[in-house]
Design an enzyme around this catalytic site. Sequence first.
Site, short mmCIF file in Angstrom:
data_model
loop_
_atom_site.label_atom_id
_atom_site.label_comp_id
_atom_site.label_asym_id
_atom_site.label_seq_id
_atom_site.Cartn_x
_atom_site.Cartn_y
_atom_site.Cartn_z
N ARG A 241 6.34 -0.80 -4.04
CA ARG A 241 5.89 -1.39 -2.78
C ARG A 241 4.98 -2.60 -3.02
O ARG A 241 4.76 -3.37 -2.10
CB ARG A 241 5.15 -0.35 -1.94
CG ARG A 241 6.02 0.83 -1.56
CD ARG A 241 5.20 1.92 -0.91
NE ARG A 241 4.70 1.55 0.39
CZ ARG A 241 5.37 1.62 1.52
NH1 ARG A 241 6.62 2.04 1.50
NH2 ARG A 241 4.83 1.28 2.66
N ASN B 189 -3.00 2.52 4.88
CA ASN B 189 -2.02 1.44 4.78
C ASN B 189 -1.96 0.79 6.15
O ASN B 189 -1.75 1.48 7.15
CB ASN B 189 -0.66 2.03 4.38
CG ASN B 189 0.46 1.00 4.43
OD1 ASN B 189 0.21 -0.21 4.43
ND2 ASN B 189 1.69 1.47 4.51
N GLY B 190 -2.16 -0.52 6.21
CA GLY B 190 -2.12 -1.21 7.50
C GLY B 190 -3.32 -2.13 7.63
O GLY B 190 -3.98 -2.45 6.64
N TRP C 283 -2.56 -3.01 -1.77
CA TRP C 283 -2.14 -4.41 -1.79
C TRP C 283 -3.18 -5.14 -0.95
O TRP C 283 -3.26 -4.95 0.27
CB TRP C 283 -0.75 -4.54 -1.19
CG TRP C 283 -0.13 -5.90 -1.37
CD1 TRP C 283 0.58 -6.35 -2.44
CD2 TRP C 283 -0.15 -6.97 -0.43
NE1 TRP C 283 0.99 -7.64 -2.23
CE2 TRP C 283 0.56 -8.05 -1.00
CE3 TRP C 283 -0.71 -7.14 0.85
CZ2 TRP C 283 0.74 -9.27 -0.36
CZ3 TRP C 283 -0.54 -8.36 1.50
CH2 TRP C 283 0.19 -9.41 0.90
N GLU D 180 10.70 -15.55 -6.62
CA GLU D 180 10.06 -14.24 -6.53
C GLU D 180 9.79 -13.63 -7.89
O GLU D 180 8.70 -13.14 -8.16
CB GLU D 180 10.99 -13.26 -5.79
CG GLU D 180 10.98 -13.36 -4.30
CD GLU D 180 11.92 -12.34 -3.67
OE1 GLU D 180 11.48 -11.65 -2.75
OE2 GLU D 180 13.08 -12.21 -4.11
N GLU E 117 18.89 -17.79 -0.66
CA GLU E 117 18.64 -16.51 -1.29
C GLU E 117 18.57 -16.64 -2.83
O GLU E 117 17.72 -16.02 -3.47
CB GLU E 117 19.72 -15.50 -0.86
CG GLU E 117 19.66 -14.14 -1.53
CD GLU E 117 18.40 -13.33 -1.26
OE1 GLU E 117 17.55 -13.78 -0.47
OE2 GLU E 117 18.24 -12.26 -1.89
N LYS F 36 7.21 -4.80 -1.53
CA LYS F 36 8.57 -4.47 -1.11
C LYS F 36 8.64 -4.32 0.40
O LYS F 36 9.55 -4.79 1.05
CB LYS F 36 8.98 -3.16 -1.79
CG LYS F 36 10.36 -2.64 -1.41
CD LYS F 36 11.41 -3.39 -2.17
CE LYS F 36 12.81 -3.02 -1.79
NZ LYS F 36 13.72 -4.12 -2.12
N CYS G 294 0.83 -1.20 0.00
CA CYS G 294 0.00 0.00 0.00
C CYS G 294 0.87 1.25 0.00
O CYS G 294 1.79 1.37 0.79
CB CYS G 294 -0.96 0.05 1.17
SG CYS G 294 -2.20 -1.23 1.16
N HIS H 96 17.68 -37.34 1.84
CA HIS H 96 16.61 -37.53 2.83
C HIS H 96 15.28 -37.03 2.30
O HIS H 96 14.44 -36.55 3.07
CB HIS H 96 16.99 -36.84 4.14
CG HIS H 96 18.25 -37.39 4.73
ND1 HIS H 96 18.32 -38.63 5.31
CD2 HIS H 96 19.51 -36.90 4.77
CE1 HIS H 96 19.56 -38.88 5.72
NE2 HIS H 96 20.31 -37.83 5.39
N LYS I 74 15.22 -15.69 -5.03
CA LYS I 74 15.22 -14.74 -6.15
C LYS I 74 14.46 -15.33 -7.34
O LYS I 74 13.68 -14.65 -7.98
CB LYS I 74 16.65 -14.37 -6.58
CG LYS I 74 17.42 -13.49 -5.63
CD LYS I 74 17.07 -12.02 -5.70
CE LYS I 74 16.03 -11.56 -4.75
NZ LYS I 74 16.13 -11.59 -3.36
#
Length: 613
Positions: free
Chosen positions: A27, A101-102, A75, A492, A485, A608, A2, A508, A489
């Site tokens: 964002r 926002n929230g 969002w 995402e 990481e 973000k 947001c 395993h 990437k």
Amino acid sequence: MCGIVGYAGHEQAAPILLDGLEKLEYRGYDSAGVCIGDGGALRVAKAKGRLAHLSELIDGGRSLQGTIGIGHTRWATHGAPSDENSHPHIADSGKIAVVHNGIIENYLKLKEWLVGLGKRFHSETDTEVVANLIEHFYDEGFDFRMSVRKAVERIEGSYALGIMCRDYPDTLIAVKKDSPLIFGFGDGCNYIASDVPAILKYTREVCYLDDGDMVMFTASDAHFFNGAGDPVEKRPEHITWDTSAAEKGGYAHFMLKEIHEQPKAIRDTLSPRMKDGRVVLDDIRLTPEYLKSLSRVYVVACGSAYYVGVQSKYIIEKLCQLPVEPVLASEFRYADPVLGADTLVLIISQSGETADTLAALREAKARGARTLAIVNVVGSSIAKLADDVIYTWAGPEIAVATTKAYSTQLAVVDLLALYFAQCLGTLPQARYDQLYGELQQLPAKVERLLTEEVISRIQYDASRFFNNRDVFYIGRNLDSATCLEGSLKLKEIAYIHSEAYAAGELKHGPISLIEDGTLVVAIATNPALFDKTMSNVKEVKARGAEVLGLTTERFADEIAKSVDSAILTPETDPLFQPNLSIVPLQCFAYYVALMRGCDVDKPRNLAKSVTVE
Ligand code: G6P
């Protein structure tokens, strides 16, 4: 997550709001809207989808006349992305408009109560409750400011709110708790925004609102109040970085630009803290006595920052013989962690606003632990709240998928490990000097990974593998942390199912998923573990996998015997190898995403700055 922009001035507001919202696109959002005040009228335009769509609907803002307004990118949390659920929300009688926002946690209870009073609702959002609640108090006879104050006294949760009132055609009110909001002082105009880039084109004088703060402003003046309703003074801070830092500067995407900014970002982060052969951390107040009293360090973070935490366990434990436990912030806050004066809680966050990380920091402080934060955004909530802060000087990071923030966080962890070792006396001088020298050379070595030659090699690998449906990243020790990481990437931004596994764990379980054509990215940079990882490579090759290897230059010939294609990095100490290994993995994910036609900078469903739980 947001984005909010607000403007009161003498120019047409809608184009300014659209421009600001565009700067907040990073964002993450799925709908957008604006409300423009025109005399007594509140005119709203909002739509599901990209901002460009909204802009088209209102002819770049020209079809909504008025010099005051609020804008929002949403969002979705409560209610699907839709035109109705988009912000701004107008209260039932049309007197109040709100962007938020929230999350309003008690919205259902409040909604029930307001419905009982006759208020009608038109969306599934928690935000519409705020608009109606303010209007309810306004109708009871309170003025605009008191109505907002009374409403925020009733709501629980997190919020940054931009609010307009039909009867106050020149005035905006903004209030915040646990969600970021800044105020911008303009020349004959004023602004609010979720983040600096939204208004940087118009003003460099901003102040960061604290939790509970409210600002009531027009084009010509602004009045600030604290949580108790008392007037407070806010001084503008001058933003020194340039608008170009928040623009693409000739690169196709922010992510690519930020990948290429890494040598400079790491240099800017390391060099002021390395003087005459010693790590100097003037920014923090952790004395050798305090460090000697520690029995454990928790590293608490989310997403990629958490993966830096996983790396930090290997590095700090090895160099300082101090137990380190990385914990996801969303778990830490509810896990009843055992903390005390002998525990340091290291918080890592690019934005400094991640809701779970912020809550974990509060929890740690409440339980008596000392807190140290590694943060990129100056003045952010985490930076303000932690006992000590070390800033990563990465500059603004716009692409949703982090690159330079991750690299600089890792560089700070390396610095901290050396600093702790220096204070604790856990390293012989020669080893300390060797690591210090390696750290100094990191930026130049990262630069070597971004040359045309290396990049075109990675582009070639991306073109070979971009159609794979499942990818496994395997490695041992620090390489296994790098796998986390690298794999993230790819997930995402390229939307490929990918998993990271410690290479020794393959047998395993995950090896059952290897079949003809499965891509395995094998990272083997540690000389002591190279052969062991190659054995795992043999196992997956025997089951049909295609293997992309990543190792250091000295193993070029060795790895060529086992893999289908190999990426080579310069040599450094194995403890610092992750700082180099991650760069080609970022590039690989970037080019794979590009070849798959993905929206690299704004991947679907991601935000973000994750300012809700
Ligand atoms: C989001 C971002 C990630 C980031 C994570 C934590 O998921 O997309 O790139 O690692 O949040 O954010 P922080 O700002 O706390 O580092």
